[in-house]
Structure formats: structure tokens, C-alpha cells
Scaffold this motif. Structure first.
Motif: not given
Length: 334
Positions: A184-185, A188-190, A192-193, A216, A219, A260
């Protein structure tokens, strides 16, 4: 199938590559086991040995690499396999989701044709039967208009869509072990989820054993049952996800957690950073490899690489000052 049987059993794994001044040890004495339906996250900075460890499970290193120790997948000794046996292992037994799906697919062939070829290489199916399975997987990974998308070339799909197609390719031969190399690197964030939720759902549905590589820690928390923190080719801390996150005992694990955003003292405050940079694997410092970057180091840390010390049920850390490190972490996060 016995749910408690080890799908992956790695003991004393070492991987050496040729360097300008002699062999470079990228992985040094890694022990790792994995059972059906379990996810282990390999966590650490770039260059810590995560991907090298992962690729050892399929023997994807160049022939010049020297691999030692024990590597068994589904009870099979990977290091003793010939090329034909390895071809039979890759796909039906163990499969990988690569970090960049854009490079995993051949740009001059339709994605559906590439998946069909993978199926027919291992199973005696007609093209129509193989395409039907590919279509079913595209539906399972929620690719819209799957029948049309099978005829797309890689460049005709978005990054998130290509990643879903990569997951479908990895699962098409119904493997028992899935290796995910930072899948998922590049998203984008959406997206990725969405991909993380999809992988978790597929794992429960198919009973997969998963090794998930990531840098991460957020993750890792989302996907893992256990976390193995790697530094300079070694696992420096390993245990159940909850224990490693709530009671980290290695200063490196603590540094990853404190960096973080959720650990910032106030909104907008500067995040804590681990000083220095990962070491040169061809010139490691004596003793503990993390010593030059550690705020708790003492003279004894330079004597020898610390052995694994049990700090809880199925939880260990390679640090001679685990108690002092725990107290310091509690004072920072209190």
C-alpha cells in the motif's frame, strides 16, 4: 487442514550479497514462524532486511546471493529445491504481492491474459475456465466492470485498481501463504485503507497465512497478529501486536512509535525522531547495531550483539536494558 501447523518455519536465516569489500550480510539469524490464518508484520526502516527476508521464502534472490539456515514453507525445504520444484511452489503454495504493481505486470499484454497464463501454467484448465476464475477474483477484489477490466492494459488502470489486480494475480492459484511487500506504499490514504480492509477480509475468508512487510507502524497495527521489528538484518523485538505496541521494550521500537503523529505532545508540535541513520551493513558497529542511535546505550552495549530476552508471553527484545527502556518509554508517554 491443521490450523496449528506451521505454514512457515524459518530458523537462523542468513542472506549474504557480494559487496565491493567482501560479503554483505543483509539478514543475520532470523527466526520466524507462521500458522494458517495468522498475519506477521515485518516492521522497520528501509534497509533493515524486511524484503530480503520475505523474498527468501520464495528464493527470489539472484543466484550470487548466499542463503543459509532453514526455510520451510508448508513443510517443504525451500533451500534444497531445484528450479522445477521452485516453479511448483511459487503460485500454488506461496505467492507475493509486490510493492509496485505497475512493474509486476508486463505493460504490453492485457492484464487478463497475464492472469490466465499464470493459472494455466500450474493447472490443466482451458483458457475459458482460467478466464472465469480470473473474473471471479476480480469480482472478489471489487474491481468494477470486471469483465471489461480483464481486457485492460496495465496503464489503463489507476494505481488502486492495479493493486487490486495484483492481489487477484497473487491469489489466482489459491496459495496457502501470501507475502505482501509494502503493497500500500504507493497508494493515497483512502485507497490504502480500502486495500488493507480487502486483504484482511480475504485472509479470513481463505484462511491465508500472511507475512506483511511495512515501514509504517500504523499499517502493522491494522493488519498484524504479531509484529517483528527488524533492524540491521535482525529481529530486535517480536511479540503479539498489542504487547509490542503497548509495552515496547527495544529502544528502536519505541523510537518508531514516538515518531508517529499520535504521540506528538501537542497538536502541531515537532515529532520525535530517531537520531542518525541506519548503519552501513558492510561496516556495522561492534555490539548492538542500534547503539550509535540509542539514548540508553552504555559501555556494555558495545561488547556483543545482545541475545533475545523474554519480556512477556511470546514477547522478546534484543536489548540488555529492557527494563530501563520500558521505564523511559512510560515516562515519555505518561
Amino acid at each position: 487442514m491443521n490450523a496449528t501447523a506451521k505454514m512457515v518455519d524459518v530458523q537462523g536465516l542468513t542472506v549474504d550479497f557480494k559487496g565491493p569489500k567482501g560479503p554483505i550480510r543483509a539478514v543475520d539469524g532470523v527466526d520466524l514462524d507462521l500458522r494458517r490464518g495468522e498475519t506477521v508484520a515485518l516492521l522497520g526502516e528501509s534497509g533493515s532486511g524486511k524484503s530480503v527476508t520475505l523474498r527468501s521464502l520464495m528464493r527470489l534472490h539472484p543466484s550470487s546471493a548466499k542463503i543459509g539456515g532453514k526455510v520451510e514453507v508448508d513443510g517443504r525445504d525451500v533451500l534444497k529445491m531445484g528450479s522445477r520444484e521452485l516453479a511448483g511452489l511459487r503460485g500454488p503454495v506461496v505467492s507475493m504481492i509486490f510493492q509496485d504493481p505497475g512493474l509486476a505486470f508486463d505493460p504490453v499484454y492485457r492484464i487478463g491474459d497475464q492472469i490466465v497464463e499464470a493459472v494455466r501454467r500450474h493447472e490443466k484448465l482451458s483458457k475459458a475456465e482460467a478466464r472465469k476464475r480470473a473474473l471471479e477474483l476480480f469480482e472478489r477484489v471489487r474491481i468494477p466492470s470486471p469483465d471489461k477490466r480483464l481486457d485492460n492494459y496495465p496503464h489503463e488502470m489507476s494505481g488502486g485498481m492495479r493493486q487490486r489486480a495484483m492481489i487477484a494475480l497473487a491469489l489466482v492459484c489459491r496459495p496457502k501463504v501470501l507475502l505482501a511487500d509494502e503493497p500500500t506504499t504507493a497508494l493515497d490514504a483512502t485507497v490504502q485503507i480500502q486495500v488493507l480492509l480487502l486483504l484482511r477480509e480475504l485472509q479470513r475468508e481463505l484462511g491465508l497465512a500472511v507475512v506483511f512487510v511495512t515501514h509504517d507502524i500504523g499499517v502493522a497495527v491494522e493488519v498484524a497478529d504479531r509484529i517483528a521489528v527488524m533492524y540491521a538484518g535482525r529481529i530486535v523485538e517480536m511479540g503479539p501486536c498489542r504487547d509490542v505496541i503497548r509495552d515496547p521494550r527495544h529502544p528502536y521500537t519505541q523510537g518508531l512509535l514516538l515518531s508517529r503523529a499520535s504521540h506528538a505532545p501537542t497538536p502541531g508540535a515537532r515529532l520525535a525522531a530517531i537520531p542518525g541513520a541506519p548503519p552501513d551493513l558492510s561496516d556495522l558497529p561492534p555490539g548492538c547495531a542500534f547503539r550509535p542511535r540509542c539514548g540508553h546505550a552504555i559501555d556494555d552495549c558495545a561488547e556483543a550483539a545482545p541475545p533475545a530476552a523474554d519480556v512477556g508471553p511470546a514477547h522478546f527484545a534484543r536489548c540488555i536494558r529492557t527494563r530501563r527502556a520500558a521505564e523511559a518509554f512510560e515516562s515519555v508517554t505518561a
